[in-house]
Design an enzyme around this catalytic site. Sequence first.
Site, PDB file in Angstrom:
ATOM      1  N   ARG A 288       0.859  -1.197   0.000  1.00 24.60           N
ATOM      2  CA  ARG A 288       0.000   0.000   0.000  1.00 24.60           C
ATOM      3  C   ARG A 288       0.887   1.236   0.000  1.00 24.60           C
ATOM      4  NH1 ARG A 288      -3.261  -0.439   5.043  1.00 24.60           N
ATOM      5  NH2 ARG A 288      -4.506  -1.924   3.855  1.00 24.60           N
TER       6      ARG A 288
ATOM      7  N   ARG B 166      -1.404   6.354   9.687  1.00 24.15           N
ATOM      8  CA  ARG B 166      -1.536   5.849   8.319  1.00 24.15           C
ATOM      9  C   ARG B 166      -1.634   7.020   7.329  1.00 24.15           C
ATOM     10  NH1 ARG B 166      -3.746   0.379   8.458  1.00 24.15           N
ATOM     11  NH2 ARG B 166      -2.884  -0.617  10.321  1.00 24.15           N
TER      12      ARG B 166
ATOM     13  N   LYS C 251      -3.099   1.117  15.098  1.00 19.31           N
ATOM     14  CA  LYS C 251      -3.110   2.039  13.963  1.00 19.31           C
ATOM     15  C   LYS C 251      -3.787   3.346  14.326  1.00 19.31           C
ATOM     16  CE  LYS C 251      -7.162  -0.360  12.115  1.00 19.31           C
ATOM     17  NZ  LYS C 251      -7.649  -1.215  11.017  1.00 19.31           N
TER      18      LYS C 251
ATOM     19  N   LYS D  26      -5.510   6.922  12.397  1.00 17.42           N
ATOM     20  CA  LYS D  26      -5.976   7.459  11.123  1.00 17.42           C
ATOM     21  C   LYS D  26      -6.410   8.914  11.283  1.00 17.42           C
ATOM     22  CE  LYS D  26      -7.463   2.948   9.361  1.00 17.42           C
ATOM     23  NZ  LYS D  26      -8.580   2.163   8.778  1.00 17.42           N
TER      24      LYS D  26
ATOM     25  N   CYS E  50     -14.756  -3.355   0.711  1.00 16.16           N
ATOM     26  CA  CYS E  50     -13.367  -3.732   0.954  1.00 16.16           C
ATOM     27  C   CYS E  50     -12.992  -4.869   0.012  1.00 16.16           C
ATOM     28  CB  CYS E  50     -13.176  -4.153   2.400  1.00 16.16           C
ATOM     29  SG  CYS E  50     -13.999  -5.707   2.822  1.00 16.16           S
TER      30      CYS E  50
ATOM     31  N   CYS F 286      -7.691 -11.287   1.616  1.00 18.60           N
ATOM     32  CA  CYS F 286      -7.636 -10.769   2.985  1.00 18.60           C
ATOM     33  C   CYS F 286      -7.786 -11.906   3.985  1.00 18.60           C
ATOM     34  CB  CYS F 286      -8.729  -9.724   3.217  1.00 18.60           C
ATOM     35  SG  CYS F 286      -8.718  -9.083   4.913  1.00 18.60           S
TER      36      CYS F 286
ATOM     37  N   CYS G 255     -15.694  -8.480   6.857  1.00 15.74           N
ATOM     38  CA  CYS G 255     -15.504  -8.767   8.285  1.00 15.74           C
ATOM     39  C   CYS G 255     -15.884  -7.520   9.063  1.00 15.74           C
ATOM     40  CB  CYS G 255     -14.052  -9.193   8.557  1.00 15.74           C
ATOM     41  SG  CYS G 255     -12.903  -7.811   8.714  1.00 15.74           S
TER      42      CYS G 255
ATOM     43  N   CYS H 278     -13.180  -1.626   7.148  1.00 14.23           N
ATOM     44  CA  CYS H 278     -12.307  -0.864   6.255  1.00 14.23           C
ATOM     45  C   CYS H 278     -13.073   0.041   5.291  1.00 14.23           C
ATOM     46  CB  CYS H 278     -11.402  -1.815   5.481  1.00 14.23           C
ATOM     47  SG  CYS H 278     -10.172  -2.647   6.513  1.00 14.23           S
TER      48      CYS H 278
END
Length: 575
Positions: A75, A144, A208, A210, A427, A433, A472, A476
């Site tokens: 990414r 991120r 993470k 964001k 996603c 994934c 899931c 995302c």
Amino acid sequence: MDIERPLSPNERIKQNSDLLRGTIAEGLTHVATGALADDDTQLTKFHGFYQQDDRDLRAERGKQRMEKAFSFMARMRVPAGILTPAQWLAVDRIARERANGTIRLTTRETVQFHGILKGNIRPLMQGLHDAMLDTIAACGDVNRNVIATADPWRRAHHATVSELARAISLHLLPRTRAWHEIWLGEEKLAGGVVEDEPILGRTYLPRKFKIAIALPPHNDVDVFAHDLGFIAIVRQDRIIGYNVVVGGGMGMTHGEIETYPRTGDVIGFCQAQDALAVAEAVVTVQRDHGDRANRKHARLKYTIDAMGLDQFVAILHERLAVPLEPAQPFAFESTGDRLTWALDADGTAHFTLFVENGRIRDLPGRALLTGLHAIAELDVGRFIMTPNQNLIVADIPATRRGDVEALLAAHRLDIPVSGLRRNAMACVALPTCGLALAESERYLPDLITRLEDELERSGLRDDDITIRMTGCPNGCARPYISEIGLVGRTPGIYNLYLGGAHEGVRLNKLHRRDVDGDAIVAALSSLFGSFARERRHGERFGDYVIRAGIVRETAAGLDFHENLSSEARLPEARN
């Protein structure tokens, strides 16, 4: 008395990693396997890539006692999602030569490359570096990719928020030289020089992080869905500063009500020149107070709910040289993209191209990959990725618009789509994934086709309704803040959520649990019909289902699992 809990295994991995080096370089030389060592697969996230395998092939390869079909997803880090035509051509070439031949636009205004074999990782990284691009901190327990509203037709304001995104990204970037050493062959610092991480810390963040920057009235970034948000405040045609939003986040775990999505809280206003300091201060509070024992409880939203918002703001102010001022008024209208052409007063043009679920490839009758390559070869304007997985070919001079229009038409890139489809996101999910429980990108287009038939019957085909699907519960594609959310439970089965705000300021609520495609279409068909008959002037679908009593309003993240209808409750809780 507080009992000290053991750190999560990821904290040990980071602690022992030599500032994210681990044994990655050594693992790249092991040609007997397509994989890397388990601990290194946690560290590679900080370098911007994940180890994956093709889950469609797992069973057959298992029968043959073969290793999983390992590959990697990389990414890019592209603050505000802006690329030059030359950089787009580099991305195109890398996708064809080093990945699976497709370009995947993400909800964080960047590109993912899929299907990378281990031997192609280093050449891919070097190819990006040659184009003045990288993947540093695109994944992992760090800040991120910083996203910003994609409105190039508001030229001055878009330039301001884009520059802030770049400044924050650079300021919060890890200081370790591990990426440059492993992928570019840079010599490690010698002579006893000690590296440090003054902002992130030597074990980086608990989880993470964001950041999003919104430019009202457009909330394409879903500013309330991120750990930290900045809402630009415009007065007399100038951005004077930003409202600060903290504690948003989408991820949760099925069946664990102590995990939940959360919309952020507006805690004040900062002058434009203070935004960078605010970003650093919020990050360091999370660094010092986030949960490093339980990764499911490690995002900033849980830190704030554990200590209380007032306490969080008090700690934040201790770290700010200039305290926050009271928040300024603002209003959002939508989260979707402005598809097709937009013009500036001087004739400069911008074309927003619909890219279904962000996947750029050539399909029968629509050659996205080839068409965009041809447009990039014109060497005009910029390529701006949007938070809705679309692409803007921006800043096209009036004298070159005809050239772009001809290529759009030749490759059928300018086709119209329904209101539901243009407001849809998914996603990647299966087959790559590792967290996916159900299909998403491969399934949502067909489901939307079925739903379009129902919308047509109700006269709603062109109405803008947001729908998002994830394979899931990690969220995302930000499904919990859309008017219709679908979250995978098991292959072919989803939870159906309703009632998010069209302008992205409110979470939705679980409406039906464990439903298949037929049940989803049946449930929504009925609601589309009643919405068409009963809606008030200007009323959005997400607002209607709350007013009509279909679902209760979700006032806050802690309320997300509460006040469910009987159909949405677990069987044992229905009596």
